[in-house]
Motif scaffolding. Structure first.
Motif, short mmCIF file in Angstrom:
data_model
loop_
_atom_site.label_atom_id
_atom_site.label_comp_id
_atom_site.label_asym_id
_atom_site.label_seq_id
_atom_site.Cartn_x
_atom_site.Cartn_y
_atom_site.Cartn_z
N GLU A 31 3.04 6.44 -22.93
CA GLU A 31 3.32 6.62 -24.36
C GLU A 31 2.10 6.33 -25.23
O GLU A 31 1.79 7.10 -26.14
CB GLU A 31 4.49 5.74 -24.78
CG GLU A 31 5.81 6.18 -24.21
CD GLU A 31 6.91 5.15 -24.41
OE1 GLU A 31 6.70 4.15 -25.14
OE2 GLU A 31 8.00 5.36 -23.85
N VAL A 32 1.42 5.24 -24.95
CA VAL A 32 0.28 4.89 -25.81
C VAL A 32 -0.92 5.80 -25.57
O VAL A 32 -1.72 6.01 -26.49
CB VAL A 32 -0.11 3.40 -25.72
CG1 VAL A 32 1.02 2.51 -26.15
CG2 VAL A 32 -0.62 3.02 -24.37
N ALA B 263 -0.46 8.45 -28.00
CA ALA B 263 -0.46 8.02 -29.40
C ALA B 263 -1.83 8.22 -30.03
O ALA B 263 -2.85 8.32 -29.33
CB ALA B 263 -0.06 6.55 -29.49
N ASP B 264 -1.85 8.28 -31.35
CA ASP B 264 -3.10 8.40 -32.09
C ASP B 264 -3.00 7.53 -33.35
O ASP B 264 -3.08 8.00 -34.47
CB ASP B 264 -3.35 9.86 -32.48
CG ASP B 264 -4.72 10.06 -33.10
OD1 ASP B 264 -5.63 9.28 -32.80
OD2 ASP B 264 -4.87 11.01 -33.90
N TRP B 265 -2.81 6.24 -33.12
CA TRP B 265 -2.62 5.32 -34.23
C TRP B 265 -3.92 5.10 -34.98
O TRP B 265 -4.96 4.83 -34.40
CB TRP B 265 -2.10 3.97 -33.73
CG TRP B 265 -0.83 4.04 -32.98
CD1 TRP B 265 0.27 4.79 -33.28
CD2 TRP B 265 -0.49 3.34 -31.78
NE1 TRP B 265 1.27 4.59 -32.36
CE2 TRP B 265 0.82 3.70 -31.42
CE3 TRP B 265 -1.18 2.43 -30.98
CZ2 TRP B 265 1.46 3.18 -30.30
CZ3 TRP B 265 -0.54 1.91 -29.87
CH2 TRP B 265 0.77 2.29 -29.54
N GLU C 31 1.13 2.56 -38.32
CA GLU C 31 1.50 3.68 -37.44
C GLU C 31 2.01 3.16 -36.10
O GLU C 31 2.95 3.72 -35.55
CB GLU C 31 0.33 4.63 -37.26
CG GLU C 31 -0.01 5.39 -38.53
CD GLU C 31 -1.14 6.37 -38.35
OE1 GLU C 31 -1.64 6.55 -37.21
OE2 GLU C 31 -1.56 6.96 -39.36
N LEU C 32 1.38 2.12 -35.57
CA LEU C 32 1.86 1.51 -34.33
C LEU C 32 3.29 1.01 -34.53
O LEU C 32 4.17 1.27 -33.72
CB LEU C 32 0.94 0.35 -33.93
CG LEU C 32 1.29 -0.40 -32.65
CD1 LEU C 32 0.05 -1.06 -32.09
CD2 LEU C 32 2.36 -1.43 -32.84
N ASP D 231 6.05 3.53 -34.35
CA ASP D 231 6.41 3.94 -32.98
C ASP D 231 7.09 2.82 -32.20
O ASP D 231 7.95 3.06 -31.37
CB ASP D 231 5.18 4.40 -32.21
CG ASP D 231 4.67 5.76 -32.66
OD1 ASP D 231 5.39 6.47 -33.38
OD2 ASP D 231 3.53 6.11 -32.29
#
Length: 97
Positions: free
Chosen positions: A29-30, A33-35, A40-41, A44
């Protein structure tokens, strides 16, 4: 996001077999991600704890394990700082580990 280092996660799940599935899922998942910020983290991972110095704590396997990371948001890199049982987590200082 790039995770450094997956080997740390692998070594942990070799000791705690029930952590393998949740840690692999978290890693997958991480990586997608594009935090750009802690906000933003948190969007999610609502149950993640955001700490000072771009650190975050994730609950793994129903909060049986804790994962502490430091995130470099501009470069999209996540550094594993600690993975352990909830009891081990209670004995560390998450701001310095």
């Amino acid at each position: 996001m790039r995770v450094i280092a997956k080997r740390t996660l692998r070594q942990f799940w070799e000791l705690y077999k029930d952590a393998e599935g949740p840690l692999k899922a978290w890693h997958q998942e991480v990586e997608l991600a594009d935090w750009q910020s802690p906000h933003e983290l948190k969007a999610d991972y609502g149950n993640a704890s955001i700490l000072k110095d771009n650190r975050a704590v994730f609950n793994i396997a129903g909060n049986k394990y804790r994962l502490v990371v430091k995130i470099n948001y501009p470069y999209r890199i996540i550094y594993i700082r600690f993975i352990g049982t909830h009891k081990e987590y209670d004995q560390i200082n998450v701001e310095t580990v």
